[in-house]
Design a protein around this motif. Sequence first.
Motif, PDB file in Angstrom:
ATOM      1  N   ASP A  10     -12.721 -32.729 -66.689  1.00 15.64           N
ATOM      2  CA  ASP A  10     -13.540 -33.632 -66.218  1.00 15.64           C
ATOM      3  C   ASP A  10     -12.625 -34.798 -65.787  1.00 15.64           C
ATOM      4  O   ASP A  10     -12.316 -35.856 -66.479  1.00 15.64           O
ATOM      5  CB  ASP A  10     -14.303 -34.136 -67.324  1.00 15.64           C
ATOM      6  CG  ASP A  10     -15.382 -32.879 -67.787  1.00 15.64           C
ATOM      7  OD1 ASP A  10     -16.086 -32.337 -66.852  1.00 15.64           O
ATOM      8  OD2 ASP A  10     -15.136 -32.427 -68.960  1.00 15.64           O
ATOM      9  N   ASP A  11     -12.245 -34.863 -64.495  1.00 17.46           N
ATOM     10  CA  ASP A  11     -11.195 -36.014 -64.050  1.00 17.46           C
ATOM     11  C   ASP A  11     -11.787 -36.150 -62.484  1.00 17.46           C
ATOM     12  O   ASP A  11     -12.214 -35.365 -61.755  1.00 17.46           O
ATOM     13  CB  ASP A  11      -9.917 -35.339 -64.129  1.00 17.46           C
ATOM     14  CG  ASP A  11      -8.825 -36.061 -63.610  1.00 17.46           C
ATOM     15  OD1 ASP A  11      -8.678 -36.609 -62.451  1.00 17.46           O
ATOM     16  OD2 ASP A  11      -8.175 -36.825 -64.508  1.00 17.46           O
ATOM     17  N   PRO A  12     -11.631 -37.492 -62.096  1.00 17.51           N
ATOM     18  CA  PRO A  12     -12.063 -37.941 -60.464  1.00 17.51           C
ATOM     19  C   PRO A  12     -11.142 -37.071 -59.703  1.00 17.51           C
ATOM     20  O   PRO A  12     -11.707 -37.041 -58.578  1.00 17.51           O
ATOM     21  CB  PRO A  12     -11.852 -39.501 -60.692  1.00 17.51           C
ATOM     22  CG  PRO A  12     -11.816 -39.753 -62.176  1.00 17.51           C
ATOM     23  CD  PRO A  12     -11.329 -38.655 -62.762  1.00 17.51           C
ATOM     24  N   PRO A  64     -17.853 -40.475 -60.491  1.00 20.62           N
ATOM     25  CA  PRO A  64     -17.659 -40.927 -62.066  1.00 20.62           C
ATOM     26  C   PRO A  64     -18.800 -40.372 -62.971  1.00 20.62           C
ATOM     27  O   PRO A  64     -18.565 -40.302 -64.249  1.00 20.62           O
ATOM     28  CB  PRO A  64     -17.741 -42.471 -61.775  1.00 20.62           C
ATOM     29  CG  PRO A  64     -17.080 -42.494 -60.537  1.00 20.62           C
ATOM     30  CD  PRO A  64     -17.703 -41.466 -59.618  1.00 20.62           C
ATOM     31  N   ARG A  65     -19.958 -40.230 -62.322  1.00 13.53           N
ATOM     32  CA  ARG A  65     -21.211 -39.825 -63.138  1.00 13.53           C
ATOM     33  C   ARG A  65     -21.081 -38.289 -63.594  1.00 13.53           C
ATOM     34  O   ARG A  65     -21.322 -38.022 -64.684  1.00 13.53           O
ATOM     35  CB  ARG A  65     -22.326 -40.117 -62.272  1.00 13.53           C
ATOM     36  CG  ARG A  65     -23.675 -39.634 -63.242  1.00 13.53           C
ATOM     37  CD  ARG A  65     -24.957 -40.351 -62.490  1.00 13.53           C
ATOM     38  NE  ARG A  65     -25.276 -39.345 -61.445  1.00 13.53           N
ATOM     39  CZ  ARG A  65     -25.003 -39.961 -59.859  1.00 13.53           C
ATOM     40  NH1 ARG A  65     -24.758 -41.072 -59.943  1.00 13.53           N
ATOM     41  NH2 ARG A  65     -25.275 -39.280 -59.084  1.00 13.53           N
ATOM     42  N   LEU A  71     -15.591 -31.427 -57.885  1.00 15.93           N
ATOM     43  CA  LEU A  71     -16.401 -32.638 -58.217  1.00 15.93           C
ATOM     44  C   LEU A  71     -16.180 -33.056 -56.920  1.00 15.93           C
ATOM     45  O   LEU A  71     -17.529 -33.851 -56.297  1.00 15.93           O
ATOM     46  CB  LEU A  71     -15.763 -33.414 -59.380  1.00 15.93           C
ATOM     47  CG  LEU A  71     -15.881 -32.767 -60.516  1.00 15.93           C
ATOM     48  CD1 LEU A  71     -15.370 -33.940 -61.726  1.00 15.93           C
ATOM     49  CD2 LEU A  71     -17.279 -32.406 -60.991  1.00 15.93           C
ATOM     50  N   THR A  72     -15.223 -33.703 -56.185  1.00 19.45           N
ATOM     51  CA  THR A  72     -15.150 -34.260 -54.970  1.00 19.45           C
ATOM     52  C   THR A  72     -15.887 -33.703 -53.949  1.00 19.45           C
ATOM     53  O   THR A  72     -16.754 -34.383 -53.188  1.00 19.45           O
ATOM     54  CB  THR A  72     -13.731 -34.500 -54.540  1.00 19.45           C
ATOM     55  OG1 THR A  72     -12.911 -35.207 -55.428  1.00 19.45           O
ATOM     56  CG2 THR A  72     -13.907 -35.292 -53.074  1.00 19.45           C
ATOM     57  N   LEU A  73     -16.056 -32.239 -53.868  1.00 22.97           N
ATOM     58  CA  LEU A  73     -16.629 -31.459 -52.738  1.00 22.97           C
ATOM     59  C   LEU A  73     -18.010 -31.534 -52.922  1.00 22.97           C
ATOM     60  O   LEU A  73     -18.877 -31.520 -52.029  1.00 22.97           O
ATOM     61  CB  LEU A  73     -15.956 -30.083 -52.828  1.00 22.97           C
ATOM     62  CG  LEU A  73     -16.714 -29.124 -51.808  1.00 22.97           C
ATOM     63  CD1 LEU A  73     -16.385 -29.662 -50.250  1.00 22.97           C
ATOM     64  CD2 LEU A  73     -15.739 -27.629 -51.767  1.00 22.97           C
ATOM     65  N   VAL A 125     -19.630 -32.117 -66.555  1.00 17.89           N
ATOM     66  CA  VAL A 125     -19.920 -31.163 -65.812  1.00 17.89           C
ATOM     67  C   VAL A 125     -18.946 -30.036 -65.549  1.00 17.89           C
ATOM     68  O   VAL A 125     -19.321 -28.797 -65.878  1.00 17.89           O
ATOM     69  CB  VAL A 125     -20.629 -31.761 -64.421  1.00 17.89           C
ATOM     70  CG1 VAL A 125     -21.063 -30.528 -63.631  1.00 17.89           C
ATOM     71  CG2 VAL A 125     -21.829 -32.485 -64.670  1.00 17.89           C
ATOM     72  N   ALA A 126     -18.011 -30.379 -65.218  1.00 16.30           N
ATOM     73  CA  ALA A 126     -16.909 -29.199 -64.817  1.00 16.30           C
ATOM     74  C   ALA A 126     -16.535 -28.452 -66.146  1.00 16.30           C
ATOM     75  O   ALA A 126     -16.559 -27.264 -66.070  1.00 16.30           O
ATOM     76  CB  ALA A 126     -15.711 -30.009 -64.363  1.00 16.30           C
TER      77      ALA A 126
END
Length: 539
Positions: free
Chosen positions: A235-237, A20-21, A242-244, A27-28
Amino acid sequence: MSFEIHVSGHVKQVVDQTVPRLVDDLVASGITAGDPDLWGPEAASEAAVRLGWVDAVSVSRPLVDEILALRADLVARGLTRVVLAGMGGSSLAPEVITRTAGAPLVILDSTDPAQVLAAIDGDAESGSLAQTILVVASKSGSTIETDSAQRAFAAAWSDLGIDPSERIVVVTDPGSPLEQSAREAGYRVFTADPNVGGRYSALTAFGLVPSGLAGVDIAELLDEAEATLLEVAIDDPRNPALTLAAAIAGGDPRRDKLGLISDGTHIVGLPDWIEQLVAESTGKHGTGILPVVLLPLSPEVDRTPADMQLVRLVDDAVHFRLIEQHPDEVLVSGSLGAQFVVWEYATAIAGRMLGINPFDQPDVESAKAAARALLESRPALSDPAFTANGVEVRVSDPELAASGTLAGVLDALWARLGPDGYVAVQAYADRTSVPQLSGIRELIAADTGRPTTFGWGPRFLHSTGQFHKGGPASGVFLQIIGAGEVDLEIPGRPFTFRQLITAQAAGDADVLVAHGRPVVTLTLTDPQVEVLSLFEAAQ
C-alpha cells in the motif's frame, strides 16, 4: 524495476487525487491477502473463490518441469506442431506469450469451418496433422467450441489410423466433465487452480501448458511475474497497479473508453488480452470500461475523444522524448510477466472503484443460451432486407435499411450513435483467410469519429460480449458473417460447424436486440470478393 508507468497532464491529476484513498483503504495488501470483502457484500462469496491468481506464480512452479518433460517426449516422437483449441482466457494469453517469444502455436478459437479445417490439415510451414498435438483448454469443461474442435481432430486422426489419446492434451478445472471424459479416454490431463477465473489465468496451466509445449521458456515468464509481485502488493503511492487502476477508472467525469496502443514494444498482441480482462471484468450493471485496440496512427489517437483515455505500451516508458510527445497519456513498459500481474491487479482494483464485481460475467451465458436454442430448432434465416453487390443485409429495425444501399445502412447505423457511443464490429469469419477484414475498424472510426472495436466471432463472445450486454447501452453493432460452401461435420452432433457459427451470430444478435441495441448483419456470400464492397461502403 520490471514494470514502469508514467502519467502526465489530466491523468496525473486524477491519479494524484485517487491513489491516496486506495492506499488508505489498504486495497493492494487486501487483494494480496485474499480479502473477499473488498468488492462489497454482494461480491464477497464469488471473490472468495476467485482470488487464486494472486498466488499463481508459486502454484504454477511445479508445472514447469512436467510441461517441459512432456514437450521433450513429444518432440522425440516427431510431434512438433501444437494446436490450441480454447476460447477467451484459454487462448488469448497463450497467443500473446507465444507470439512474443516467437514460438509456433496454432490458435483455434473459431467455429468457422474453413478455419477449423485449416487447423486440422496444417501446412508445409507449421507441419501436418501427423505431426500435430491438440491442447484442449476449457475451465468449465463444457465449452461448445473446444468440444467441437476436439471431436473433429479425434475423427481426423482416427481416419489416419492414429490413436487420438496419443495426441490430445487437456487443460481444465478439477472435477469438470472434461476432466472425467479425458481421463476415461486416456488423454494427458493438466488441472488448473479452480479459484482462478478464465481471464485471470495467464500464469496458470491455461497459459503455461500450450506455451511451454510450443517451446516458450515458461520458467522465465514466471520469473518476470515474480519480480513485480512485491511492487503490487504494498500500500504505497508508487504501486504501479494502484496508479494504473486510478488512471483507467478514476476521474469525474470518468473516461470510460480505454485506447490501447502498442508502440515499439517487444510484446506482441498484449492489447487483445487486456481487452478481454478489462471488458469482461468491468462491463456490467450499466457501467464499465471499454478497451479499444488501436494502431499508433488510428483515428482515435489523432483526434482522441473526450471520453477516451490512451494507454501506450512501449519498451521505455520513462524516455523523455516519449513523455514530451504524448502528454495526457499513460505510458507503460515492462516484461510480459510483469504486465500480466499489474493489469490483473489494476483491473480488480478498477472493479472496486466502479462498485462492481470484477470476477463474474452475468451476461456471457445469454448469447450461449440463445445459440443453443437456435441449434435445437434450426429455423431458416430470415429473408434479407435487401442484397447489394452480393452482400445480404439484415437489420434489427426496418428503418436502418430504408436507403437500400450498403453505405446508407451504415450511415443509418452510425446515426444511432450518441455523444458517448461506440461501434462494435463483430466478424464471424475465417480470420486466417480474410485477415484484411479487421482493417474496416480504421475506416469506421474515421467515418464516425467515435471509438470502434473489432472482434472475431465467436471468440469475442467469451470476452467483450459481456460488456456489449452488461455495459452502458451506448453501442451500435455491425455483424459481418463470412458465408461459403465449405462446411464440416461435428462428429456426434446433429449440427455442422457452419450451422454452429451461424447460430452463434444469430443468437448474439437476438440478445443484443432484446437489450435494445441496434444491429446490422451483413452476410458476405464470397468474403474474398465482397470485402471490397464493404470497405467502399464504410468510407
